[in-house]
Scaffold this motif. Structure first.
Motif, PDB file in Angstrom:
ATOM      1  N   ARG A   1     -14.294 -54.882 -31.362  1.00  0.00           N
ATOM      2  CA  ARG A   1     -15.758 -55.049 -31.383  1.00  0.00           C
ATOM      3  C   ARG A   1     -16.210 -55.697 -32.692  1.00  0.00           C
ATOM      4  O   ARG A   1     -17.206 -56.414 -32.718  1.00  0.00           O
ATOM      5  N   GLU A   2     -15.511 -55.444 -33.773  1.00  0.00           N
ATOM      6  CA  GLU A   2     -15.889 -55.962 -35.098  1.00  0.00           C
ATOM      7  C   GLU A   2     -15.343 -57.358 -35.386  1.00  0.00           C
ATOM      8  O   GLU A   2     -15.952 -58.110 -36.142  1.00  0.00           O
ATOM      9  N   VAL A   3     -14.185 -57.692 -34.818  1.00  0.00           N
ATOM     10  CA  VAL A   3     -13.499 -58.953 -35.144  1.00  0.00           C
ATOM     11  C   VAL A   3     -13.230 -59.709 -33.845  1.00  0.00           C
ATOM     12  O   VAL A   3     -12.292 -59.388 -33.109  1.00  0.00           O
ATOM     13  N   ALA A   4     -14.030 -60.711 -33.585  1.00  0.00           N
ATOM     14  CA  ALA A   4     -13.940 -61.452 -32.320  1.00  0.00           C
ATOM     15  C   ALA A   4     -12.587 -62.142 -32.127  1.00  0.00           C
ATOM     16  O   ALA A   4     -12.154 -62.336 -30.986  1.00  0.00           O
ATOM     17  N   SER A   5     -11.913 -62.497 -33.195  1.00  0.00           N
ATOM     18  CA  SER A   5     -10.645 -63.219 -33.077  1.00  0.00           C
ATOM     19  C   SER A   5      -9.457 -62.310 -32.769  1.00  0.00           C
ATOM     20  O   SER A   5      -8.372 -62.801 -32.466  1.00  0.00           O
TER      21      SER A   5
ATOM     22  N   LEU B   1      -2.622 -59.272 -32.921  1.00  0.00           N
ATOM     23  CA  LEU B   1      -2.660 -60.680 -32.539  1.00  0.00           C
ATOM     24  C   LEU B   1      -4.060 -61.200 -32.831  1.00  0.00           C
ATOM     25  O   LEU B   1      -5.010 -60.897 -32.109  1.00  0.00           O
ATOM     26  N   ASP B   2      -4.170 -61.947 -33.919  1.00  0.00           N
ATOM     27  CA  ASP B   2      -5.460 -62.410 -34.423  1.00  0.00           C
ATOM     28  C   ASP B   2      -5.463 -63.934 -34.470  1.00  0.00           C
ATOM     29  O   ASP B   2      -4.742 -64.543 -35.270  1.00  0.00           O
TER      30      ASP B   2
ATOM     31  N   LEU C   1      -0.314 -61.591 -36.654  1.00  0.00           N
ATOM     32  CA  LEU C   1       0.174 -62.906 -36.253  1.00  0.00           C
ATOM     33  C   LEU C   1      -0.849 -63.619 -35.386  1.00  0.00           C
ATOM     34  O   LEU C   1      -1.622 -62.971 -34.675  1.00  0.00           O
ATOM     35  N   THR C   2      -0.821 -64.941 -35.431  1.00  0.00           N
ATOM     36  CA  THR C   2      -1.594 -65.737 -34.488  1.00  0.00           C
ATOM     37  C   THR C   2      -0.785 -65.824 -33.190  1.00  0.00           C
ATOM     38  O   THR C   2       0.430 -65.570 -33.186  1.00  0.00           O
ATOM     39  N   PRO C   3      -1.415 -66.190 -32.086  1.00  0.00           N
ATOM     40  CA  PRO C   3      -0.648 -66.362 -30.841  1.00  0.00           C
ATOM     41  C   PRO C   3       0.499 -67.368 -30.989  1.00  0.00           C
ATOM     42  O   PRO C   3       1.599 -67.118 -30.485  1.00  0.00           O
TER      43      PRO C   3
END
Length: 100
Positions: A14-18, A44-45, A73-75
């Protein structure tokens, strides 16, 4: 324990859209955790950047009820890691359990 992580994950999403997903691996992912086990998290950000120690600063891991090791990690980074064939990739393929 996993319910506490699910609640923590929902708050973070809810706080971090990514933030796309939160998963556990290691003993909690395998279902073999016992007294003395720590919590291994994978976040996963999509917007993660910089070295791990900087990525971890934005995540309030101290709010979890157990000591925690985390990877952010990113996707694309996760895809590359899983295709690398190294030990970490094997462990994640075997143990990773997405919670949120």
């Amino acid at each position: 324990m996993l319910e506490a992580v699910r609640l923590w994950s929902a708050e973070r999403k809810r706080e971090v859209a990514s933030l796309q997903k939160v998963g556990v691996f290691g003993s909690y992912g395998r279902g073999t955790a016992s007294v003395g086990s720590d919590l291994d998290l994978l976040l996963l950000d999509a917007a993660a950047e910089g070295p791990q120690h900087q990525r971890l600063r934005q995540w309030p891991l101290e709010r979890l009820p157990l000591s925690c090791d985390a990877l952010v990690l990113t996707p694309d980074e996760l895809t590359a890691l899983l295709s690398s064939g190294n030990r970490m990739a094997s462990e994640l393929k075997r143990d990773l359990r997405w919670l949120a």
